[in-house]
Structure formats: structure tokens, C-alpha cells
Write an enzyme that holds these catalytic residues in place. Structure first.
Site, PDB file in Angstrom:
ATOM      1  N   ASP A  16      31.325  49.630  40.477  1.00 34.45           N
ATOM      2  CA  ASP A  16      32.324  48.576  40.600  1.00 34.45           C
ATOM      3  C   ASP A  16      31.996  47.813  41.886  1.00 34.45           C
ATOM      4  O   ASP A  16      31.368  48.373  42.796  1.00 34.45           O
ATOM      5  CB  ASP A  16      33.715  49.207  40.681  1.00 34.45           C
ATOM      6  CG  ASP A  16      34.803  48.199  40.961  1.00 34.45           C
ATOM      7  OD1 ASP A  16      34.892  47.197  40.233  1.00 34.45           O
ATOM      8  OD2 ASP A  16      35.569  48.415  41.919  1.00 34.45           O
ATOM      9  N   LEU A  17      32.407  46.558  41.985  1.00 36.40           N
ATOM     10  CA  LEU A  17      32.089  45.769  43.184  1.00 36.40           C
ATOM     11  C   LEU A  17      33.295  45.646  44.120  1.00 36.40           C
ATOM     12  O   LEU A  17      33.308  46.210  45.201  1.00 36.40           O
ATOM     13  CB  LEU A  17      31.557  44.394  42.782  1.00 36.40           C
ATOM     14  CG  LEU A  17      30.325  44.369  41.873  1.00 36.40           C
ATOM     15  CD1 LEU A  17      29.820  42.942  41.699  1.00 36.40           C
ATOM     16  CD2 LEU A  17      29.227  45.263  42.380  1.00 36.40           C
ATOM     17  N   ASP A  18      34.329  44.921  43.672  1.00 36.57           N
ATOM     18  CA  ASP A  18      35.489  44.673  44.525  1.00 36.57           C
ATOM     19  C   ASP A  18      36.174  45.974  44.922  1.00 36.57           C
ATOM     20  O   ASP A  18      36.508  46.802  44.072  1.00 36.57           O
ATOM     21  CB  ASP A  18      36.501  43.788  43.793  1.00 36.57           C
ATOM     22  CG  ASP A  18      35.947  42.415  43.458  1.00 36.57           C
ATOM     23  OD1 ASP A  18      34.916  42.027  44.025  1.00 36.57           O
ATOM     24  OD2 ASP A  18      36.567  41.731  42.610  1.00 36.57           O
ATOM     25  N   ASP A 188      36.710  52.437  42.577  1.00 36.16           N
ATOM     26  CA  ASP A 188      37.897  52.799  43.347  1.00 36.16           C
ATOM     27  C   ASP A 188      39.140  52.966  42.511  1.00 36.16           C
ATOM     28  O   ASP A 188      40.151  53.486  42.991  1.00 36.16           O
ATOM     29  CB  ASP A 188      38.163  51.725  44.414  1.00 36.16           C
ATOM     30  CG  ASP A 188      38.627  50.414  43.788  1.00 36.16           C
ATOM     31  OD1 ASP A 188      39.794  50.031  43.986  1.00 36.16           O
ATOM     32  OD2 ASP A 188      37.821  49.778  43.088  1.00 36.16           O
TER      33      ASP A 188
END
Length: 241
Positions: A16-18, A188
Site C-alpha cells: 500500500d502507498l498512502d 496500514d
């Protein structure tokens, strides 16, 4: 670090990025503020409207068309166009303003660099695993410094649903030519990342800054394989024989 299920036979890792590779909130807040300034400057009838007013327009549109929720870019474009039209601008003005506003937002939304430490960590992992990104957002991974570490990044939209739907996990493994069970997803969100990966048949790592300190534990039916407070333990765990 907590180990709930032992990871095994990992061939690829998706991130995941954000809020996994960087704190996303300051960049989103800045992009929202820049967009409001743009709208107030270029479309004076929008002066009374602030971010919360545009969010109300977005919620109204999502109620009318729930599929928009799976495409953040299309949802923002539709929100801007609908809002400008409601403010009394012509269809042509609203369309022009929506595209210009979206360009403004997207520029500022990706106007930062992932930390050198995180990029270095990813480069180490890349020596052993195939790395990709799977995000529900619309950040430009090339601009933020991830173009050299990920083979590709998947975003929802155009019929591809957001996590926790299976769509992007299945598409990722099809492009990587890997079984779903050989992909380890790191993120997250218990709901989007852990639940999504596990339901798709992938392995998962939950990045939880409170790991080892908080009493919050995932549902027993949707356990991640690992729970970590920072990304650094991945190197020690996955890159040592």
C-alpha cells in the site's frame, strides 16, 4: 513484531502507498487547500464554499452513483463539475474548471518525495522479491520517487474496485504470473489491506505503529501473517537466510 501466521514461499511483495510508505495526511491537506485557493481565484462564485461544502457535494454524488467510490479521480472530477454547475457556471465552464481543478489537486497531491530510508529499504527487498504497489489512492508513484523500485502500481477505477475487493490483488498476480498465495501484501489498514489480501488468498503484513503497545488485535478470522510497528523488520525477516 507479532507473528500470527508464518509467511512462506513469498515471491512478490505488494505495498500500500498512502500511510504505509509515508504519512499521507499533510500532502492531502495541502492539495485540498491549494484546490480551494484555485477555485476561489478562478471561479469567484465558489468563494463561500470551503472543503466541507465540496465534500458534501461528493457524498451526494456517491449516493447517486456508488461505483464512483471505486475511482477517486473520477469522483473528484465529477464533484468539481457538478459543484461548479450548481454555482451557476455553464456546462462548458464547469467542465473546463473541473479538469483544471483536478490538475491542480493532482499536482500538489504528489508534490513530495518518499524518504531516502524507505526507498533504500525497498531497493534491498527488490534484490530478492518482485515489488509492486496496490493503492486505493491516486498518487503518482513516479513523481514521489518510487518509479525505480516498483514494477507497476495498481489503482482502482474503470471497473477495478478498491481494496478490500479482490480485484487489484488478482490483477497484480495475473501480471506477475504468480499464484495469489505467493504474494505478500503490506499495508496500514486492517480493513482494506489485511482483510482484502486475506480474502483474495494472499499473505499479509499489518503495519500498525502501536504494535506491541496497543491492545488492539485483528479479528481472529482475518489475522495478518505479521504485525509490525515499522517497515524495517521486513529486511531482517525476509532477506536473511
Amino acid at each position: 513484531m507479532r507473528c500470527y501466521l508464518r509467511p512462506q514461499d513469498i515471491q512478490g511483495i505488494s505495498f500500500d502507498l498512502d500511510d504505509t510508505l509515508y504519512d499521507n495526511q499533510p500532502y492531502i491537506a495541502k492539495a485540498e487547500a491549494e484546490l480551494i485557493q484555485f477555485l476561489h481565484r478562478e471561479f469567484p462564485r465558489a468563494l463561500p464554499w470551503q472543503t466541507q461544502d465540496w465534500r458534501a457535494i461528493k457524498l451526494e454524488l456517491l449516493q447517486q452513483n456508488p461505483q464512483l467510490a471505486h475511482d477517486t479521480t473520477a469522483a473528484r472530477l465529477a464533484t468539481l463539475q457538478y459543484g461548479l454547475a450548481r454555482l451557476g457556471y455553464s456546462a462548458a465552464e464547469a467542465q473546463r474548471g473541473a479538469h483544471a481543478g483536478l490538475a491542480c489537486f493532482r499536482f500538489h497531491r504528489s508534490d513530495f518525495q518518499v524518504s531516502a530510508e524507505i526507498v533504500a529499504l525497498l531497493h534491498h527487498l527488490r534484490q530478492r522479491f518482485r515489488l509492486i504497489g496496490i493503492t486505493n489512492g491516486n498518487v503518482d508513484h513516479q513523481r514521489i520517487g518510487l518509479g525505480d523500485v516498483f514494477e507497476f502500481v495498481l489503482h482502482p477505477g474503470q471497473g477495478v474496485q478498491m481494496k478490500p475487493a479482490r480485484d487489484m490483488f488478482e490483477l497484480a498476480c495475473a501480471r506477475l504470473h504468480l499464484p495469489l498465495g505467493q504474494l505478500l501484501h503490506v499495508g496500514d489498514s486492517l480493513h482494506a489491506d489485511v482483510r482484502g489480501a486475506r480474502l483474495a488468498g494472499c499473505q499479509s503484513v499489518w503495519l500498525n505503529p502501536g504494535a506491541g503497545r496497543s491492545g488492539i488485535a485483528p479479528s481472529s478470522g482475518l489475522l495478518p501473517h505479521l504485525e509490525i510497528a515499522t517497515l524495517e523488520p521486513l529486511l531482517a525477516l525476509l532477506c536473511t537466510e
